[in-house]
Design a protein around this motif. Structure first.
Motif, short mmCIF file in Angstrom:
data_model
loop_
_atom_site.label_atom_id
_atom_site.label_comp_id
_atom_site.label_asym_id
_atom_site.label_seq_id
_atom_site.Cartn_x
_atom_site.Cartn_y
_atom_site.Cartn_z
N GLY A 160 46.78 7.21 -42.04
CA GLY A 160 47.22 6.30 -42.80
C GLY A 160 47.34 4.86 -42.53
N VAL A 211 52.11 3.47 -49.04
CA VAL A 211 51.79 4.25 -47.93
C VAL A 211 52.49 4.00 -46.60
CG1 VAL A 211 50.06 4.88 -46.39
CG2 VAL A 211 49.77 4.61 -49.03
N ILE A 266 50.67 10.36 -50.57
CA ILE A 266 49.62 9.57 -50.07
C ILE A 266 48.44 9.58 -50.71
CG2 ILE A 266 48.38 8.68 -47.86
CD1 ILE A 266 51.05 9.46 -46.43
#
Length: 107
Positions: A12, A47, A62
């Motif tokens: 991420g 995020v 996400i």
């Protein structure tokens, strides 16, 4: 609250970082489409919070957020979902293993 499992956290953050580099590079050229910049920021702005306030459905969220940036609309734009998925694999994340409780696969 907890932090995302390490492979998801790393994937991420890599994805947010790559999106920021793309956005920065776009803003230094004349005529960067404001809509493209906005779409990219909309895709990534939440995020980091999702990664640091982890909950069971956060991975799905996400992916939904990253998909808000329609890369096919903008020439040379990164596909953030594909980038994130590649990074998940690179860091050893497997959905099959994750559903059994560990979140990591053996390398």
């Amino acid at each position: 609250m907890s932090i995302a499992p390490e492979p998801i956290l790393r994937a991420g953050m890599d994805t947010v970082g790559w999106a920021c580099v793309f956005i920065r590079n776009q803003t230094v050229r004349d005529g960067a489409p404001i809509k493209m910049i906005n779409d990219a920021m909309e895709a990534v702005h939440a995020v980091p919070q999702m990664l640091t306030n982890w909950r069971a459905d956060a991975l799905r969220d996400i992916r939904i957020h990253l998909a808000c940036f329609p890369a096919s609309r903008w020439p040379d734009a990164p596909d953030l979902v594909a980038f994130f998925e590649r990074r998940l694999r690179d860091y050893g994340y497997s959905e099959n293993v994750a559903s059994s409780g560990t979140g990591n696969s053996e390398r």
